[in-house]
Design a protein around this motif. Structure first.
Motif, PDB file in Angstrom:
ATOM      1  N   ALA A   1       0.850  -1.189   0.000  1.00 23.07           N
ATOM      2  CA  ALA A   1       0.000   0.000   0.000  1.00 23.07           C
ATOM      3  C   ALA A   1       0.880   1.232   0.000  1.00 23.07           C
ATOM      4  N   VAL A   2       0.245   2.363  -0.209  1.00 21.50           N
ATOM      5  CA  VAL A   2       0.890   3.633   0.072  1.00 21.50           C
ATOM      6  C   VAL A   2       0.634   3.954   1.533  1.00 21.50           C
ATOM      7  N   TYR A   3       1.691   4.214   2.265  1.00 20.14           N
ATOM      8  CA  TYR A   3       1.589   4.501   3.682  1.00 20.14           C
ATOM      9  C   TYR A   3       1.674   6.005   3.903  1.00 20.14           C
ATOM     10  N   TYR A   4       0.713   6.512   4.655  1.00 25.71           N
ATOM     11  CA  TYR A   4       0.612   7.941   4.906  1.00 25.71           C
ATOM     12  C   TYR A   4       0.792   8.243   6.386  1.00 25.71           C
ATOM     13  N   CYS A   5       1.572   9.252   6.652  1.00 18.68           N
ATOM     14  CA  CYS A   5       1.716   9.757   8.003  1.00 18.68           C
ATOM     15  C   CYS A   5       0.608  10.763   8.289  1.00 18.68           C
ATOM     16  N   LYS A   6       0.058  10.697   9.479  1.00 17.72           N
ATOM     17  CA  LYS A   6      -0.962  11.650   9.910  1.00 17.72           C
ATOM     18  C   LYS A   6      -0.580  12.214  11.266  1.00 17.72           C
ATOM     19  N   VAL A   7      -0.631  13.521  11.377  1.00 20.29           N
ATOM     20  CA  VAL A   7      -0.297  14.205  12.619  1.00 20.29           C
ATOM     21  C   VAL A   7      -1.452  15.103  13.016  1.00 20.29           C
ATOM     22  N   THR A   8      -1.823  15.028  14.277  1.00 18.50           N
ATOM     23  CA  THR A   8      -2.865  15.886  14.815  1.00 18.50           C
ATOM     24  C   THR A   8      -2.232  16.966  15.670  1.00 18.50           C
ATOM     25  N   ILE A   9      -2.459  18.194  15.284  1.00 24.09           N
ATOM     26  CA  ILE A   9      -2.057  19.368  16.055  1.00 24.09           C
ATOM     27  C   ILE A   9      -3.323  20.186  16.196  1.00 24.09           C
ATOM     28  N   ALA A  10      -3.985  19.998  17.315  1.00 23.29           N
ATOM     29  CA  ALA A  10      -5.324  20.547  17.504  1.00 23.29           C
ATOM     30  C   ALA A  10      -5.392  22.007  17.110  1.00 23.29           C
ATOM     31  N   PRO A  11      -6.425  22.381  16.360  1.00 22.56           N
ATOM     32  CA  PRO A  11      -7.566  21.566  15.953  1.00 22.56           C
ATOM     33  C   PRO A  11      -7.452  20.963  14.561  1.00 22.56           C
ATOM     34  N   ARG A  12      -6.256  20.885  14.036  1.00 23.06           N
ATOM     35  CA  ARG A  12      -6.077  20.462  12.654  1.00 23.06           C
ATOM     36  C   ARG A  12      -5.405  19.099  12.539  1.00 23.06           C
ATOM     37  N   GLU A  13      -5.601  18.493  11.386  1.00 24.45           N
ATOM     38  CA  GLU A  13      -4.937  17.254  11.023  1.00 24.45           C
ATOM     39  C   GLU A  13      -4.112  17.486   9.766  1.00 24.45           C
ATOM     40  N   TYR A  14      -2.948  16.869   9.725  1.00 28.12           N
ATOM     41  CA  TYR A  14      -2.044  17.026   8.606  1.00 28.12           C
ATOM     42  C   TYR A  14      -1.646  15.664   8.073  1.00 28.12           C
ATOM     43  N   TRP A  15      -1.512  15.594   6.772  1.00 29.52           N
ATOM     44  CA  TRP A  15      -1.148  14.351   6.094  1.00 29.52           C
ATOM     45  C   TRP A  15       0.125  14.518   5.286  1.00 29.52           C
ATOM     46  N   GLY A  16       0.942  13.479   5.291  1.00 26.32           N
ATOM     47  CA  GLY A  16       2.089  13.445   4.422  1.00 26.32           C
ATOM     48  C   GLY A  16       1.704  13.000   3.030  1.00 26.32           C
ATOM     49  N   PRO A  17       2.624  13.107   2.081  1.00 23.16           N
ATOM     50  CA  PRO A  17       2.323  12.729   0.697  1.00 23.16           C
ATOM     51  C   PRO A  17       2.278  11.229   0.445  1.00 23.16           C
ATOM     52  N   GLY A  18       2.786  10.441   1.375  1.00 24.11           N
ATOM     53  CA  GLY A  18       2.747   9.000   1.248  1.00 24.11           C
ATOM     54  C   GLY A  18       4.049   8.411   0.742  1.00 24.11           C
ATOM     55  N   THR A  19       4.286   7.168   1.121  1.00 22.20           N
ATOM     56  CA  THR A  19       5.442   6.422   0.644  1.00 22.20           C
ATOM     57  C   THR A  19       4.995   5.007   0.304  1.00 22.20           C
ATOM     58  N   GLN A  20       5.442   4.512  -0.828  1.00 17.20           N
ATOM     59  CA  GLN A  20       5.000   3.210  -1.322  1.00 17.20           C
ATOM     60  C   GLN A  20       5.735   2.079  -0.625  1.00 17.20           C
ATOM     61  N   VAL A  21       4.968   1.106  -0.177  1.00 17.32           N
ATOM     62  CA  VAL A  21       5.510  -0.141   0.352  1.00 17.32           C
ATOM     63  C   VAL A  21       4.963  -1.277  -0.498  1.00 17.32           C
ATOM     64  N   THR A  22       5.862  -2.042  -1.082  1.00 20.35           N
ATOM     65  CA  THR A  22       5.467  -3.173  -1.910  1.00 20.35           C
ATOM     66  C   THR A  22       6.102  -4.436  -1.365  1.00 20.35           C
ATOM     67  N   VAL A  23       5.283  -5.421  -1.078  1.00 18.06           N
ATOM     68  CA  VAL A  23       5.747  -6.700  -0.552  1.00 18.06           C
ATOM     69  C   VAL A  23       5.455  -7.755  -1.614  1.00 18.06           C
TER      70      VAL A  23
END
Length: 115
Positions: free
Chosen positions: A91-113
Protein backbone atom coordinates in the motif's frame (compact mmCIF):
# COMPACT_ATOMS: atom_id res chain seq x y z
CA UNK A 1 2.27 25.58 7.32
CA UNK A 2 3.03 22.17 8.80
CA UNK A 3 4.73 19.73 6.46
CA UNK A 4 5.14 15.99 6.81
CA UNK A 5 7.63 13.93 4.86
CA UNK A 6 7.59 10.13 4.88
CA UNK A 7 10.58 7.99 4.01
CA UNK A 8 11.70 4.38 4.17
CA UNK A 9 9.31 2.75 1.77
CA UNK A 10 10.40 0.32 -0.89
CA UNK A 11 10.20 -3.20 -2.22
CA UNK A 12 10.68 -6.15 0.11
CA UNK A 13 10.07 -9.88 -0.03
CA UNK A 14 7.40 -11.50 2.11
CA UNK A 15 8.73 -11.93 5.62
CA UNK A 16 11.03 -8.97 5.26
CA UNK A 17 11.16 -5.73 7.21
CA UNK A 18 10.99 -2.01 6.59
CA UNK A 19 11.20 1.02 8.84
CA UNK A 20 9.16 4.05 7.87
CA UNK A 21 9.85 7.53 9.17
CA UNK A 22 7.76 10.67 9.15
CA UNK A 23 9.30 14.00 10.06
CA UNK A 24 7.16 17.01 10.82
CA UNK A 25 8.28 20.58 10.36
CA UNK A 26 6.77 24.04 10.47
CA UNK A 27 4.78 25.90 13.07
CA UNK A 28 4.58 23.17 15.67
CA UNK A 29 4.32 23.68 19.40
CA UNK A 30 3.14 20.26 20.43
CA UNK A 31 1.76 17.22 18.65
CA UNK A 32 -1.24 15.40 20.01
CA UNK A 33 -1.21 12.27 17.91
CA UNK A 34 1.11 10.83 15.30
CA UNK A 35 0.09 7.86 13.28
CA UNK A 36 0.08 5.85 10.12
CA UNK A 37 -2.57 4.96 7.60
CA UNK A 38 -2.32 3.01 4.38
CA UNK A 39 -4.22 2.74 1.15
CA UNK A 40 -4.06 -0.10 -1.34
CA UNK A 41 -5.25 0.31 -4.94
CA UNK A 42 -9.02 0.26 -5.13
CA UNK A 43 -9.36 0.33 -1.34
CA UNK A 44 -10.22 2.96 1.20
CA UNK A 45 -7.53 4.41 3.36
CA UNK A 46 -7.28 2.41 6.58
CA UNK A 47 -5.86 2.96 10.00
CA UNK A 48 -2.58 1.24 10.86
CA UNK A 49 -1.26 2.64 14.13
CA UNK A 50 -1.35 5.72 16.37
CA UNK A 51 0.96 7.06 19.03
CA UNK A 52 -0.70 9.49 21.42
CA UNK A 53 1.04 12.24 23.33
CA UNK A 54 0.61 10.43 26.62
CA UNK A 55 2.57 7.48 25.34
CA UNK A 56 -0.23 5.09 24.54
CA UNK A 57 -0.30 3.27 21.23
CA UNK A 58 -3.06 1.72 19.20
CA UNK A 59 -2.71 -0.80 16.39
CA UNK A 60 -5.00 -2.22 13.79
CA UNK A 61 -5.66 -5.90 14.38
CA UNK A 62 -4.10 -6.73 11.03
CA UNK A 63 -0.66 -5.48 12.11
CA UNK A 64 -0.55 -6.30 15.82
CA UNK A 65 2.54 -8.26 16.72
CA UNK A 66 4.27 -7.31 13.48
CA UNK A 67 4.39 -3.51 13.43
CA UNK A 68 5.68 -1.16 16.10
CA UNK A 69 5.05 2.56 16.20
CA UNK A 70 7.36 4.89 18.08
CA UNK A 71 8.17 8.56 18.17
CA UNK A 72 10.95 10.97 18.94
CA UNK A 73 9.26 14.08 20.24
CA UNK A 74 12.42 16.18 20.12
CA UNK A 75 12.81 15.38 16.43
CA UNK A 76 9.05 15.57 15.79
CA UNK A 77 9.35 12.25 14.04
CA UNK A 78 7.24 9.12 14.13
CA UNK A 79 8.45 5.70 13.03
CA UNK A 80 6.79 2.50 11.95
CA UNK A 81 8.88 -0.64 12.22
CA UNK A 82 7.29 -3.27 10.01
CA UNK A 83 8.33 -6.89 10.41
CA UNK A 84 7.08 -10.13 8.92
CA UNK A 85 5.64 -8.25 6.00
CA UNK A 86 2.94 -9.85 3.91
CA UNK A 87 1.79 -9.14 0.35
CA UNK A 88 -1.43 -7.72 1.79
CA UNK A 89 0.65 -5.01 3.47
CA UNK A 90 1.33 -3.55 0.04
CA UNK A 91 0.00 0.00 0.00
CA UNK A 92 0.89 3.63 0.07
CA UNK A 93 1.59 4.50 3.68
CA UNK A 94 0.61 7.94 4.91
CA UNK A 95 1.72 9.76 8.00
CA UNK A 96 -0.96 11.65 9.91
CA UNK A 97 -0.30 14.20 12.62
CA UNK A 98 -2.86 15.89 14.81
CA UNK A 99 -2.06 19.37 16.06
CA UNK A 100 -5.32 20.55 17.50
CA UNK A 101 -7.57 21.57 15.95
CA UNK A 102 -6.08 20.46 12.65
CA UNK A 103 -4.94 17.25 11.02
CA UNK A 104 -2.04 17.03 8.61
CA UNK A 105 -1.15 14.35 6.09
CA UNK A 106 2.09 13.45 4.42
CA UNK A 107 2.32 12.73 0.70
CA UNK A 108 2.75 9.00 1.25
CA UNK A 109 5.44 6.42 0.64
CA UNK A 110 5.00 3.21 -1.32
CA UNK A 111 5.51 -0.14 0.35
CA UNK A 112 5.47 -3.17 -1.91
CA UNK A 113 5.75 -6.70 -0.55
CA UNK A 114 6.33 -9.19 -3.33
CA UNK A 115 8.57 -12.06 -4.28
Amino acid sequence: QVQLVESGGGLVQPGGSLRLSCAASGRIFSINTMGWYRQAPGKQREFVAHSHSGGSTVYADSVKGRFTISRDNAKKTVYLQMNSLKPEDTAVYYCKVTIAPREYWGPGTQVTVSA
